[in-house]
Motif scaffolding. Sequence first.
Motif, PDB file in Angstrom:
ATOM      1  N   PHE A 140      50.627  63.044 -45.099  1.00 29.70           N
ATOM      2  CA  PHE A 140      49.934  63.383 -43.856  1.00 29.70           C
ATOM      3  C   PHE A 140      49.414  64.819 -43.896  1.00 29.70           C
ATOM      4  O   PHE A 140      48.569  65.196 -43.082  1.00 29.70           O
ATOM      5  N   LYS A 180      47.497  56.182 -46.568  1.00 33.06           N
ATOM      6  CA  LYS A 180      48.376  57.349 -46.673  1.00 33.06           C
ATOM      7  C   LYS A 180      49.704  57.044 -47.360  1.00 33.06           C
ATOM      8  O   LYS A 180      50.314  57.943 -47.954  1.00 33.06           O
ATOM      9  N   ALA A 190      43.650  64.194 -41.605  1.00 39.19           N
ATOM     10  CA  ALA A 190      44.643  64.081 -40.542  1.00 39.19           C
ATOM     11  C   ALA A 190      43.932  63.922 -39.213  1.00 39.19           C
ATOM     12  O   ALA A 190      42.838  64.460 -39.017  1.00 39.19           O
ATOM     13  N   ARG A 197      54.141  60.803 -33.182  1.00 37.17           N
ATOM     14  CA  ARG A 197      52.829  60.331 -33.621  1.00 37.17           C
ATOM     15  C   ARG A 197      52.482  58.962 -33.044  1.00 37.17           C
ATOM     16  O   ARG A 197      51.302  58.651 -32.874  1.00 37.17           O
ATOM     17  N   ASN A 215      48.057  59.492 -38.485  1.00 37.47           N
ATOM     18  CA  ASN A 215      48.321  60.394 -39.606  1.00 37.47           C
ATOM     19  C   ASN A 215      48.226  61.858 -39.207  1.00 37.47           C
ATOM     20  O   ASN A 215      47.334  62.594 -39.594  1.00 37.47           O
ATOM     21  N   THR A 216      49.207  62.311 -38.429  1.00 37.82           N
ATOM     22  CA  THR A 216      49.268  63.715 -38.041  1.00 37.82           C
ATOM     23  C   THR A 216      50.363  64.441 -38.808  1.00 37.82           C
ATOM     24  O   THR A 216      51.474  63.915 -38.954  1.00 37.82           O
TER      25      THR A 216
END
Length: 428
Positions: A278, A318, A329, A393, A402-403
């Motif tokens: 990520f 990811k 991200a 998230r 996807n942080t």
Amino acid sequence: MSALVLRNARLIDPATGRDGPGALLIRDGLIEDVSHDPAPALPEGAALVDCGGLPLAPGIVDMRVFVGEPGERHKESYRSAGEAAAAGGVTTICVQPDTAPPVDDPAVLEFAMRRAEKASAVRVAPMAALTKGMKGREMAEYGFLLDAGALAFTDASHPVSDPTVFRNCLDYAHSLGALVVHHPQDPAMAAEGCVTESLFASMLGLPGVHPFAERIMLERDMALVEITGARYHADLVTTRGALEALRRAKERGLDVSAAVSHHHFTLNEHDLADYPTFFKLDPPLREEEDRAAVAEAVAEGLIDVICSSHRPQDEESKRQPFEVAAYGAVGLETLLPGALKLFHDGAMSLPALFERLSLAPARRLGLPGGRLAKGAPADLVLFDPSVPYVLDRFSLRSKSKNTPFDRRLMTGRAVRTWVGGREAFRRG
């Protein structure tokens, strides 16, 4: 639309530097009056919102957002991106042309904008491809694309490596007064790497990209801007060497600006210690010295714009070994708390911070927002700059999660968002 009064607010106006109590009167999607009195008389029939003394600022204009329509709606749609943007206090998203097919034709642009108008909770400002197919070989038809609504031209994360082609692009754009947005990273130097070349990268055993890949490309771009006189914006500047090139260009009076994502001044290469994909970004996270230099450049104003560089990727993209995992991200909902770190660190006032988040990108794109003034669009964010919370998230409105900030303690977030005077988001 009936009148709306937002009173008992802490007004943050980046255009004037104002930071103080007041109220706004909104009618027909515009700011009709700005009052220094936090509790002015209520016009007949007007709706009332008490802001509880919280800061009220122009909505954020995010200059770098990837949306998966057309082609990859499973990653992000205009509907989900709009919901995420509103929840993050972003009232305008500047969408990249990196779609399938790419936005290099007026018909594709018009299709995307019809979809955006129907589905998005926030305003959508489209960018069109700089070259046909975003392949860096032949210019797109800028005149037709401008007529269709394009605000700028970019090949997103695909730099134009051929200097002759790029010079022609700048010449053509200059003749039309159009803004060129470029990703300053030499593709040949970056081809084999996935992290910043450094001792730490060697310890991880990952192939690196030398930070000069950014500086070399930006130096070339500045020389071509000097030749052509074009309007130029560097979409992401993340290294000390590139900052030096940017400073020299501005000192020579070139019409250039630059942005950085909040990821690049809040995170550094050491966040990659456990190979979390990520955190795999383009450009990659930098050494701490670069991170600190970029944060200082934002506070100084050398870097004009803070953006999210929102790039959604699905789990399958990811959940791969670091070298082959997808770049990017999501950032629409973490942009505001990430940017507020500069305020909490004492580096910037709130009006100065919103100059980078709202006013500067609006001006660069020729949009009317970014200020609290009579006649300005009522695109607004009410936010609590001090509320702490742990980010989950799975609570994000984006389709993709996807942080790099998952499970991190964040400070500050949007409470309510208005777009054209209509409420687009209310927390709780």
